[in-house]
Motif scaffolding. Structure first.
Motif, PDB file in Angstrom:
ATOM      1  N   VAL A   1      10.107  -4.819  -5.686  1.00  0.00           N
ATOM      2  CA  VAL A   1       9.603  -5.550  -4.425  1.00  0.00           C
ATOM      3  C   VAL A   1       8.807  -6.778  -5.231  1.00  0.00           C
ATOM      4  O   VAL A   1       8.627  -7.673  -4.579  1.00  0.00           O
ATOM      5  CB  VAL A   1       8.638  -4.574  -3.631  1.00  0.00           C
ATOM      6  N   ASN A   2       8.294  -6.467  -6.373  1.00  0.00           N
ATOM      7  CA  ASN A   2       7.519  -7.714  -7.157  1.00  0.00           C
ATOM      8  C   ASN A   2       6.228  -8.014  -6.165  1.00  0.00           C
ATOM      9  O   ASN A   2       5.892  -9.155  -6.124  1.00  0.00           O
ATOM     10  CB  ASN A   2       8.664  -8.572  -7.454  1.00  0.00           C
ATOM     11  N   PRO A   3       5.513  -7.083  -5.863  1.00  0.00           N
ATOM     12  CA  PRO A   3       4.062  -7.534  -5.225  1.00  0.00           C
ATOM     13  C   PRO A   3       3.272  -8.241  -6.088  1.00  0.00           C
ATOM     14  O   PRO A   3       3.368  -8.160  -7.162  1.00  0.00           O
ATOM     15  CB  PRO A   3       3.651  -6.278  -4.434  1.00  0.00           C
ATOM     16  N   ASP A   4       2.244  -9.028  -5.488  1.00  0.00           N
ATOM     17  CA  ASP A   4       1.191  -9.445  -6.409  1.00  0.00           C
ATOM     18  C   ASP A   4       0.285  -8.346  -6.476  1.00  0.00           C
ATOM     19  O   ASP A   4      -0.473  -8.583  -7.390  1.00  0.00           O
ATOM     20  CB  ASP A   4       0.534 -10.671  -5.321  1.00  0.00           C
ATOM     21  N   VAL A   5      -0.010  -7.616  -5.294  1.00  0.00           N
ATOM     22  CA  VAL A   5      -1.026  -6.521  -5.438  1.00  0.00           C
ATOM     23  C   VAL A   5      -0.269  -5.180  -5.222  1.00  0.00           C
ATOM     24  O   VAL A   5       0.220  -5.023  -4.130  1.00  0.00           O
ATOM     25  CB  VAL A   5      -2.193  -6.806  -4.650  1.00  0.00           C
ATOM     26  N   LEU A   6      -0.670  -4.072  -5.697  1.00  0.00           N
ATOM     27  CA  LEU A   6      -0.310  -2.772  -5.079  1.00  0.00           C
ATOM     28  C   LEU A   6      -1.350  -1.984  -4.952  1.00  0.00           C
ATOM     29  O   LEU A   6      -2.413  -1.594  -6.054  1.00  0.00           O
ATOM     30  CB  LEU A   6       0.648  -2.093  -6.270  1.00  0.00           C
ATOM     31  N   CYS A   7      -1.677  -1.260  -3.805  1.00  0.00           N
ATOM     32  CA  CYS A   7      -2.829  -0.431  -3.642  1.00  0.00           C
ATOM     33  C   CYS A   7      -2.171   0.941  -3.582  1.00  0.00           C
ATOM     34  O   CYS A   7      -1.374   1.043  -2.722  1.00  0.00           O
ATOM     35  CB  CYS A   7      -3.479  -0.754  -2.477  1.00  0.00           C
ATOM     36  N   LEU A   8      -2.694   1.972  -4.362  1.00  0.00           N
ATOM     37  CA  LEU A   8      -2.308   3.286  -4.182  1.00  0.00           C
ATOM     38  C   LEU A   8      -3.220   4.229  -3.978  1.00  0.00           C
ATOM     39  O   LEU A   8      -4.644   3.834  -4.044  1.00  0.00           O
ATOM     40  CB  LEU A   8      -1.972   3.787  -5.812  1.00  0.00           C
ATOM     41  N   GLN A   9      -2.960   5.262  -3.199  1.00  0.00           N
ATOM     42  CA  GLN A   9      -3.764   6.302  -3.018  1.00  0.00           C
ATOM     43  C   GLN A   9      -3.378   7.678  -3.286  1.00  0.00           C
ATOM     44  O   GLN A   9      -2.171   7.674  -3.631  1.00  0.00           O
ATOM     45  CB  GLN A   9      -4.180   6.276  -1.340  1.00  0.00           C
ATOM     46  N   GLU A  10      -4.120   8.495  -3.457  1.00  0.00           N
ATOM     47  CA  GLU A  10      -4.162  10.213  -3.955  1.00  0.00           C
ATOM     48  C   GLU A  10      -3.500   9.864  -5.277  1.00  0.00           C
ATOM     49  O   GLU A  10      -2.446  10.412  -5.399  1.00  0.00           O
ATOM     50  CB  GLU A  10      -3.026  10.695  -2.935  1.00  0.00           C
ATOM     51  N   THR A  11      -4.117   9.013  -6.075  1.00  0.00           N
ATOM     52  CA  THR A  11      -3.735   8.926  -7.422  1.00  0.00           C
ATOM     53  C   THR A  11      -3.790  10.231  -8.227  1.00  0.00           C
ATOM     54  O   THR A  11      -3.185  10.689  -9.333  1.00  0.00           O
ATOM     55  CB  THR A  11      -4.499   7.783  -8.270  1.00  0.00           C
ATOM     56  N   LYS A  12      -4.840  11.066  -7.898  1.00  0.00           N
ATOM     57  CA  LYS A  12      -4.922  12.438  -8.446  1.00  0.00           C
ATOM     58  C   LYS A  12      -5.444  12.229 -10.025  1.00  0.00           C
ATOM     59  O   LYS A  12      -4.699  13.059 -10.910  1.00  0.00           O
ATOM     60  CB  LYS A  12      -3.884  13.282  -8.078  1.00  0.00           C
ATOM     61  N   CYS A  13      -5.891  11.346 -10.669  1.00  0.00           N
ATOM     62  CA  CYS A  13      -6.104  10.978 -12.016  1.00  0.00           C
ATOM     63  C   CYS A  13      -7.460  10.397 -12.287  1.00  0.00           C
ATOM     64  O   CYS A  13      -7.882   9.587 -11.925  1.00  0.00           O
ATOM     65  CB  CYS A  13      -5.137  10.124 -12.205  1.00  0.00           C
ATOM     66  N   PRO A  14      -8.013  10.966 -13.173  1.00  0.00           N
ATOM     67  CA  PRO A  14      -9.337  10.495 -13.776  1.00  0.00           C
ATOM     68  C   PRO A  14      -9.203   9.020 -14.346  1.00  0.00           C
ATOM     69  O   PRO A  14      -7.974   8.815 -14.829  1.00  0.00           O
ATOM     70  CB  PRO A  14      -9.628  11.591 -14.721  1.00  0.00           C
TER      71      PRO A  14
ATOM     72  N   THR B   1       1.009  -1.341   0.004  1.00  0.00           N
ATOM     73  CA  THR B   1      -0.080  -0.028  -0.031  1.00  0.00           C
ATOM     74  C   THR B   1       0.877   1.244  -0.086  1.00  0.00           C
ATOM     75  O   THR B   1       2.002   1.241   0.761  1.00  0.00           O
ATOM     76  CB  THR B   1      -0.973   0.180   1.291  1.00  0.00           C
ATOM     77  N   TRP B   2       0.470   2.033  -0.724  1.00  0.00           N
ATOM     78  CA  TRP B   2       1.307   3.472  -0.867  1.00  0.00           C
ATOM     79  C   TRP B   2       0.426   4.522  -1.467  1.00  0.00           C
ATOM     80  O   TRP B   2      -0.410   4.431  -2.356  1.00  0.00           O
ATOM     81  CB  TRP B   2       2.401   3.155  -2.219  1.00  0.00           C
ATOM     82  N   ASN B   3       0.501   5.734  -0.662  1.00  0.00           N
ATOM     83  CA  ASN B   3       0.175   7.042  -1.050  1.00  0.00           C
ATOM     84  C   ASN B   3       1.054   7.418  -2.021  1.00  0.00           C
ATOM     85  O   ASN B   3       2.060   8.117  -1.675  1.00  0.00           O
ATOM     86  CB  ASN B   3      -0.130   8.000   0.162  1.00  0.00           C
ATOM     87  N   ILE B   4       0.771   7.553  -3.471  1.00  0.00           N
ATOM     88  CA  ILE B   4       1.764   7.977  -4.246  1.00  0.00           C
ATOM     89  C   ILE B   4       1.768   9.517  -4.413  1.00  0.00           C
ATOM     90  O   ILE B   4       2.707  10.094  -5.250  1.00  0.00           O
ATOM     91  CB  ILE B   4       1.645   7.115  -5.704  1.00  0.00           C
ATOM     92  N   ASN B   5       0.737   9.907  -4.058  1.00  0.00           N
ATOM     93  CA  ASN B   5       0.712  11.704  -4.455  1.00  0.00           C
ATOM     94  C   ASN B   5       0.807  12.058  -5.922  1.00  0.00           C
ATOM     95  O   ASN B   5       1.838  12.800  -6.181  1.00  0.00           O
ATOM     96  CB  ASN B   5       1.755  12.266  -3.415  1.00  0.00           C
ATOM     97  N   SER B   6      -0.100  11.642  -6.698  1.00  0.00           N
ATOM     98  CA  SER B   6       0.155  11.707  -8.261  1.00  0.00           C
ATOM     99  C   SER B   6       0.636  10.578  -8.967  1.00  0.00           C
ATOM    100  O   SER B   6       1.990  10.516  -8.964  1.00  0.00           O
ATOM    101  CB  SER B   6       0.577  12.907  -8.455  1.00  0.00           C
ATOM    102  N   VAL B   7      -0.209   9.647  -9.331  1.00  0.00           N
ATOM    103  CA  VAL B   7       0.605   8.398  -9.952  1.00  0.00           C
ATOM    104  C   VAL B   7       1.019   8.979 -11.288  1.00  0.00           C
ATOM    105  O   VAL B   7       2.180   8.405 -11.541  1.00  0.00           O
ATOM    106  CB  VAL B   7      -0.661   7.211 -10.290  1.00  0.00           C
ATOM    107  N   ARG B   8       0.570   9.782 -12.164  1.00  0.00           N
ATOM    108  CA  ARG B   8       1.184  10.218 -13.355  1.00  0.00           C
ATOM    109  C   ARG B   8       2.705  10.816 -13.223  1.00  0.00           C
ATOM    110  O   ARG B   8       3.644  10.600 -14.047  1.00  0.00           O
ATOM    111  CB  ARG B   8       0.424  11.067 -14.070  1.00  0.00           C
ATOM    112  N   LEU B   9       2.674  11.681 -12.233  1.00  0.00           N
ATOM    113  CA  LEU B   9       3.943  12.355 -12.000  1.00  0.00           C
ATOM    114  C   LEU B   9       4.971  11.430 -11.573  1.00  0.00           C
ATOM    115  O   LEU B   9       6.247  11.799 -11.873  1.00  0.00           O
ATOM    116  CB  LEU B   9       3.515  13.335 -10.736  1.00  0.00           C
ATOM    117  N   ARG B  10       4.639  10.349 -10.787  1.00  0.00           N
ATOM    118  CA  ARG B  10       5.666   9.579 -10.100  1.00  0.00           C
ATOM    119  C   ARG B  10       5.706   7.935 -10.719  1.00  0.00           C
ATOM    120  O   ARG B  10       6.130   6.961  -9.928  1.00  0.00           O
ATOM    121  CB  ARG B  10       5.225   9.459  -8.536  1.00  0.00           C
ATOM    122  N   MET B  11       5.161   7.754 -11.924  1.00  0.00           N
ATOM    123  CA  MET B  11       5.370   6.611 -12.374  1.00  0.00           C
ATOM    124  C   MET B  11       6.647   5.593 -12.542  1.00  0.00           C
ATOM    125  O   MET B  11       6.853   4.841 -12.343  1.00  0.00           O
ATOM    126  CB  MET B  11       4.862   6.728 -13.854  1.00  0.00           C
ATOM    127  N   PRO B  12       7.620   6.651 -12.605  1.00  0.00           N
ATOM    128  CA  PRO B  12       9.106   6.065 -12.649  1.00  0.00           C
ATOM    129  C   PRO B  12       9.347   5.377 -11.401  1.00  0.00           C
ATOM    130  O   PRO B  12       9.811   4.068 -11.307  1.00  0.00           O
ATOM    131  CB  PRO B  12      10.108   7.196 -12.847  1.00  0.00           C
TER     132      PRO B  12
END
Length: 269
Positions: free
Chosen positions: A29-42, A9-20
């Motif tokens: 880490v190679n997780p099975d599932v990633l939960c993102l918050q604060e994606t700020k993206c339609p 789980t990770w608050n990414i604070n804008s997924v498009r800005l932080r895609m790298p």
């Protein structure tokens, strides 16, 4: 045969800005599932293609332009997708999915609780009032049938509930995220559903535990004035299956970082 499931789980604070750094996390880490918050993206603009190229073909999002937003992406097929609108505000702050595990499935809730503004007084701060109302709805909903089954609740809950979840309990008692009214209500949410605080299961209460460090600090690592705002809770049915939790603190120092660090939870059956 052992079934091992890793959820991050990770608050990414804008997924498009932080895609790298999202790609860096998935690669390292190679997780099975990633939960993102604060994606700020339609939803229509969510960057699915690079994630699918890394093997995360199952992506469910609940987003809006410029604010809030949650996304759950997985290597495993996801089912029974639910997006709950808390407080009738139309905000994108929750998504739930079923994740295959141990020959069946676990219910995975991904939450982004309102931050609450700066003034911890609902009479003068609508944002704080909204935060309290949001948590009260969580408390009343996440009980009974919702929590009697194998379930996991993760996300940025925007509350550091315990004394050593903040760098200074005394100095932060009147600061939003650690005020008694918030911490007591968050504990009501947890207890009402019988949730287990998985992170504190592996890190004793007397040890400091943080997931967030402000951008305002010139040297966040040296100052180390953190708070534990991000959480992993598990239902009683999964108590024997949660094997570890850890905070990937190094990610706070990656290039163009989020102010939150990812939290890794490992389950085995």
């Amino acid at each position: 045969m052992t079934d091992r499931l890793t959820i991050v789980t990770w608050n990414i604070n804008s997924v498009r800005l932080r895609m790298p750094i999202v790609e860096k996390l998935l690669d390292e880490v190679n997780p099975d599932v990633l939960c993102l918050q604060e994606t700020k993206c339609p939803d229509a603009n969510f960057p699915e293609n690079p994630l699918k190229k890394l093997g995360y073909e199952h992506i469910h999002v609940h987003g809006q332009k410029g604010y809030h937003g949650v996304a759950t992406l997985s290597r495993r097929a996801l089912g029974n997708v639910e997006r709950r609108d808390f407080c009738g505000m139309g905000d994108s702050r929750h998504i739930a999915v079923d994740v295959p595990f141990n020959g069946s499935a676990l219910r995975l809730h991904n939450f982004y609780v309102p931050a609450g503004g700066d003034e911890p007084d609902r009479a003068v701060n609508d944002k704080f009032a909204h935060k309290l109302d949001f948590m009260a709805e969580m408390r009343d909903w996440l009980t009974g049938e919702e929590t009697s089954k194998p379930a996991v609740l993760v996300g940025d809950l925007n509350v550091a509930p315990y004394e050593h979840d903040v760098w200074s309990h005394k100095q932060l008692l009147k600061v939003v995220s650690h005020t008694p009214i918030e911490t007591e209500l968050m504990e009501e949410v947890r207890v009402a559903g019988g949730w287990i605080d998985a992170m504190r299961r592996f890190t004793p209460m007397e040890e400091k535990l943080y997931t967030w460090w402000s951008y305002r600090a010139k040297d966040w690592a040296k100052a180390d004035k953190g708070r534990r705002l991000d959480h992993v809770w598990v239902s009683q049915a999964l108590e024997g299956h949660i094997k570890s939790t850890s905070v990937l603190k190094d990610a706070r120092g990656w290039e163009k970082p989020s102010d939150h660090a990812p939290v890794i939870a490992v389950f085995e059956a």
